[in-house]
Scaffold this motif. Structure first.
Motif, PDB file in Angstrom:
ATOM      1  N   VAL A   1       0.846  -1.187   0.000  1.00 25.36           N
ATOM      2  CA  VAL A   1       0.000   0.000   0.000  1.00 25.36           C
ATOM      3  C   VAL A   1       0.887   1.245   0.000  1.00 25.36           C
ATOM      4  CG1 VAL A   1      -1.812   1.265   1.204  1.00 25.36           C
ATOM      5  CG2 VAL A   1      -1.797  -1.240   1.247  1.00 25.36           C
ATOM      6  N   GLU A   2       0.852   1.959  -1.121  1.00 27.58           N
ATOM      7  CA  GLU A   2       1.628   3.197  -1.291  1.00 27.58           C
ATOM      8  C   GLU A   2       3.102   2.988  -0.969  1.00 27.58           C
ATOM      9  OE1 GLU A   2      -0.368   6.384   0.774  1.00 27.58           O
ATOM     10  OE2 GLU A   2      -1.878   6.543  -0.804  1.00 27.58           O
ATOM     11  N   MET A   3       3.676   1.976  -1.599  1.00 24.34           N
ATOM     12  CA  MET A   3       5.118   1.719  -1.510  1.00 24.34           C
ATOM     13  C   MET A   3       5.758   2.335  -2.745  1.00 24.34           C
ATOM     14  SD  MET A   3       5.943  -0.247   1.204  1.00 24.34           S
ATOM     15  CE  MET A   3       7.380  -1.156   0.641  1.00 24.34           C
ATOM     16  N   PHE A   4       6.410   3.484  -2.588  1.00 26.43           N
ATOM     17  CA  PHE A   4       6.816   4.276  -3.739  1.00 26.43           C
ATOM     18  C   PHE A   4       8.322   4.250  -4.038  1.00 26.43           C
ATOM     19  CE2 PHE A   4       2.925   7.037  -2.588  1.00 26.43           C
ATOM     20  CZ  PHE A   4       2.093   6.165  -3.264  1.00 26.43           C
ATOM     21  N   ASP A   5       9.076   3.362  -3.395  1.00 25.88           N
ATOM     22  CA  ASP A   5      10.500   3.211  -3.694  1.00 25.88           C
ATOM     23  C   ASP A   5      10.648   2.166  -4.801  1.00 25.88           C
ATOM     24  OD1 ASP A   5      13.252   2.145  -3.596  1.00 25.88           O
ATOM     25  OD2 ASP A   5      13.488   3.415  -1.827  1.00 25.88           O
TER      26      ASP A   5
ATOM     27  N   MET B   1       5.540  13.281  -9.912  1.00 27.89           N
ATOM     28  CA  MET B   1       6.287  12.030  -9.961  1.00 27.89           C
ATOM     29  C   MET B   1       6.338  11.329  -8.604  1.00 27.89           C
ATOM     30  SD  MET B   1       7.016  11.714 -13.112  1.00 27.89           S
ATOM     31  CE  MET B   1       8.178  10.355 -13.077  1.00 27.89           C
ATOM     32  N   HIS B   2       5.559  11.799  -7.658  1.00 24.71           N
ATOM     33  CA  HIS B   2       5.536  11.192  -6.324  1.00 24.71           C
ATOM     34  C   HIS B   2       5.050   9.747  -6.387  1.00 24.71           C
ATOM     35  CE1 HIS B   2       4.882  10.658  -2.042  1.00 24.71           C
ATOM     36  NE2 HIS B   2       3.590  10.438  -2.242  1.00 24.71           N
ATOM     37  N   CYS B   3       4.043   9.502  -7.216  1.00 22.86           N
ATOM     38  CA  CYS B   3       3.476   8.165  -7.341  1.00 22.86           C
ATOM     39  C   CYS B   3       2.683   8.079  -8.639  1.00 22.86           C
ATOM     40  CB  CYS B   3       2.581   7.839  -6.147  1.00 22.86           C
ATOM     41  SG  CYS B   3       1.169   8.953  -5.960  1.00 22.86           S
ATOM     42  N   GLN B   4       2.248   6.875  -8.983  1.00 19.81           N
ATOM     43  CA  GLN B   4       1.514   6.673 -10.224  1.00 19.81           C
ATOM     44  C   GLN B   4       0.210   7.455 -10.240  1.00 19.81           C
ATOM     45  OE1 GLN B   4       2.579   5.210 -12.898  1.00 19.81           O
ATOM     46  NE2 GLN B   4       0.697   5.365 -14.089  1.00 19.81           N
ATOM     47  N   SER B   5      -0.489   7.500  -9.111  1.00 24.66           N
ATOM     48  CA  SER B   5      -1.765   8.210  -9.070  1.00 24.66           C
ATOM     49  C   SER B   5      -1.586   9.708  -9.291  1.00 24.66           C
ATOM     50  CB  SER B   5      -2.482   7.961  -7.741  1.00 24.66           C
ATOM     51  OG  SER B   5      -3.026   6.654  -7.718  1.00 24.66           O
ATOM     52  N   PHE B   6      -0.581  10.300  -8.639  1.00 16.67           N
ATOM     53  CA  PHE B   6      -0.330  11.722  -8.844  1.00 16.67           C
ATOM     54  C   PHE B   6       0.022  11.996 -10.302  1.00 16.67           C
ATOM     55  CE2 PHE B   6       0.814  13.653  -4.426  1.00 16.67           C
ATOM     56  CZ  PHE B   6      -0.323  13.084  -3.879  1.00 16.67           C
ATOM     57  N   PHE B   7       0.810  11.111 -10.892  1.00 15.87           N
ATOM     58  CA  PHE B   7       1.195  11.281 -12.291  1.00 15.87           C
ATOM     59  C   PHE B   7      -0.035  11.218 -13.198  1.00 15.87           C
ATOM     60  CE2 PHE B   7       2.482   9.470 -16.400  1.00 15.87           C
ATOM     61  CZ  PHE B   7       3.383  10.444 -16.816  1.00 15.87           C
ATOM     62  N   GLU B   8      -0.926  10.267 -12.942  1.00 17.78           N
ATOM     63  CA  GLU B   8      -2.132  10.138 -13.764  1.00 17.78           C
ATOM     64  C   GLU B   8      -3.056  11.346 -13.598  1.00 17.78           C
ATOM     65  OE1 GLU B   8      -3.940   6.383 -12.867  1.00 17.78           O
ATOM     66  OE2 GLU B   8      -2.311   5.211 -13.753  1.00 17.78           O
ATOM     67  N   ARG B   9      -3.127  11.890 -12.394  1.00 19.22           N
ATOM     68  CA  ARG B   9      -3.963  13.074 -12.167  1.00 19.22           C
ATOM     69  C   ARG B   9      -3.384  14.286 -12.888  1.00 19.22           C
ATOM     70  NH1 ARG B   9      -4.716  11.595  -5.696  1.00 19.22           N
ATOM     71  NH2 ARG B   9      -5.606   9.531  -6.149  1.00 19.22           N
TER      72      ARG B   9
ATOM     73  N   ALA C   1       1.491   2.915  -6.784  1.00 17.92           N
ATOM     74  CA  ALA C   1       2.856   2.452  -7.012  1.00 17.92           C
ATOM     75  C   ALA C   1       3.723   3.633  -7.423  1.00 17.92           C
ATOM     76  CB  ALA C   1       2.860   1.380  -8.116  1.00 17.92           C
ATOM     77  N   PRO C   2       5.034   3.422  -7.549  1.00 17.85           N
ATOM     78  CA  PRO C   2       5.864   4.504  -8.073  1.00 17.85           C
ATOM     79  C   PRO C   2       5.433   4.871  -9.488  1.00 17.85           C
ATOM     80  CG  PRO C   2       7.205   2.695  -7.207  1.00 17.85           C
ATOM     81  CD  PRO C   2       5.810   2.201  -7.262  1.00 17.85           C
ATOM     82  N   ALA C   3       5.670   6.101  -9.877  1.00 20.81           N
ATOM     83  CA  ALA C   3       5.402   6.505 -11.265  1.00 20.81           C
ATOM     84  C   ALA C   3       6.446   5.848 -12.154  1.00 20.81           C
ATOM     85  CB  ALA C   3       5.458   8.019 -11.389  1.00 20.81           C
ATOM     86  N   THR C   4       6.020   4.909 -12.974  1.00 17.97           N
ATOM     87  CA  THR C   4       6.957   4.130 -13.783  1.00 17.97           C
ATOM     88  C   THR C   4       6.890   4.501 -15.256  1.00 17.97           C
ATOM     89  OG1 THR C   4       5.314   2.358 -14.006  1.00 17.97           O
ATOM     90  CG2 THR C   4       6.879   2.171 -12.186  1.00 17.97           C
ATOM     91  N   CYS C   5       6.467   5.734 -15.558  1.00 18.45           N
ATOM     92  CA  CYS C   5       6.241   6.114 -16.953  1.00 18.45           C
ATOM     93  C   CYS C   5       7.490   5.978 -17.823  1.00 18.45           C
ATOM     94  CB  CYS C   5       5.715   7.548 -17.011  1.00 18.45           C
ATOM     95  SG  CYS C   5       6.658   8.725 -16.038  1.00 18.45           S
ATOM     96  N   LEU C   6       8.675   6.196 -17.289  1.00 16.29           N
ATOM     97  CA  LEU C   6       9.913   6.095 -18.061  1.00 16.29           C
ATOM     98  C   LEU C   6      10.770   4.925 -17.599  1.00 16.29           C
ATOM     99  CD1 LEU C   6      10.874   9.885 -18.278  1.00 16.29           C
ATOM    100  CD2 LEU C   6       9.709   8.491 -20.001  1.00 16.29           C
TER     101      LEU C   6
END
Length: 356
Positions: A137-141, A204-212, A160-165
């Motif tokens: 749950v919200e493990m972003f490393d 880039m804090h997390c995937q959800s923030f990136f998607e928002r 999850a972490p933002a894994t876009c790249l």
């Protein structure tokens, strides 16, 4: 029932108010546990939209009705911070635990310390040989998450972490719908003549923030609205690895004061960011909503009691709990499945921070 089941239908069946049913399903307000359980049970029986697929899933033996293996009966929850009552994951984990208990599994909680992440160590409380699966749950490393994926255990990430790249993690991912509500909100603001819209939050804090953040940018582009980079306050205080609240408030204040023109509206990455922004706006002499509109995300309890109450996007935590069980159990029962990403429904809620 042949037609779509509504909250009013459930209320009529139980002989209670529509408001009570809404509180139980959306986990808002204060209700007795017995009342909440009665409402949720009836909603599931009647095929209400949030629960209809869960009933169907339970009829499929290979997903949710398989007893726990004899030697591995534990599901481990990994977190970096224990979630409190204001966090959407509190209700989600409650539902997750109740569903697992019915399947013969127990839940173990493990807080991953900063030094454990830095040294790539598992918590001493974790026993691989007893563990059937892990929910993070919200493990972003990202590097630590990669290490977890190499353990050979079924893993589900809730955000999850933002894994876009980067290479996607070899695990299933559960998120809330981070786009639809923001699309609707930007369109509504444009219809009201509010075309200068900005974004606040570390994208880039997390995937959800990136998607928002990308939903905000995409909506602005699709509506042919100007989207200057200065309207996107996506960083944090430089030179600080783990910024504290005061660091972020200072950073936010500096960035807002540096703007030549303030946007008419700010979308924030979540409610907590919105509350920080509200605090800074007051310090700088701006009024919400008189001078600027503000929108959060999560529909946290604080978003309803702050002045003014926040327009926000509601997360259905209970359906996230059901979905988490569905994803993890199907992975345990069939490890060769392709990795999946699931987004659960969210709802845009207008309140006084946008003049509503």
């Amino acid at each position: 029932m042949g037609t779509r089941v509504t909250i009013q239908d459930i209320a009529d069946e139980l002989g209670i108010s529509r408001n009570t049913v809404s509180k139980a399903i959306n986990n808002t307000g204060i209700l007795a546990d017995a009342t909440r359980d009665k409402v949720l049970k009836k909603a599931m029986e009647m095929g209400y939209k949030q629960f209809s697929y869960v009933t169907a899933a339970r009829s499929v033996g290979s997903v949710l009705s398989v007893p726990a293996p004899k030697k591995k009966t534990e599901i481990a929850v990994f977190l970096t911070n224990f979630v409190g009552g204001n966090h959407f994951a509190t209700v989600m984990l409650d539902k997750f635990q109740k569903e697992l208990a019915g399947l013969g599994y127990s839940l173990t909680m493990h807080r991953i310390l900063t030094e454990e992440q830095d040294t790539m160590k598992l918590p001493a409380s974790f026993f691989h040989e007893r563990t059937a699966g892990i929910i993070c749950v919200e493990m972003f490393d990202y590097k630590y998450d990669q290490m977890l994926c190499s353990l050979g255990l079924p893993i589900l990430f809730v955000d999850a972490p933002a894994t876009c790249l980067k290479k996607p993690l070899e695990a299933d991912l559960l998120c809330m719908d981070n786009q639809s509500g923001i699309y609707q909100f930007v369109k509504e603001m444009a219809d009201r003549g509010k075309t200068k819209i900005g974004f606040i939050g570390e994208h880039m804090h997390c995937q959800s923030f990136f998607e928002r953040y990308t939903a905000y940018r995409d909506a602005m582009h699709m509506l042919s609205l100007p989207c200057p980079d200065e309207y996107s306050i996506t960083g944090n205080k430089k030179g600080t690895l783990y910024p504290k609240k005061d660091d972020y408030l200072e950073f936010l204040s500096e960035r807002l004061m540096a703007l030549t023109h303030l946007p008419e509206v700010f979308i924030c990455a979540n409610d907590f960011v919105a509350l920080d922004a509200l605090q800074v706006f007051r310090k700088l002499g701006y009024s919400v909503p008189d001078d600027i509109y503000l929108c959060g995300f999560d529909d946290s309890p604080k978003s309803r009691i702050v002045t003014p109450p926040l327009t926000t996007i509601h997360i259905h935590s209970q359906i996230m709990g059901f979905s988490a069980v569905n994803l993890l159990m199907s992975r345990i029962n069939e490890p060769s499945l392709n990795y999946r990403t699931m987004h659960t429904e969210t709802d845009l809620i207008y309140r006084e921070s946008t003049g509503d």
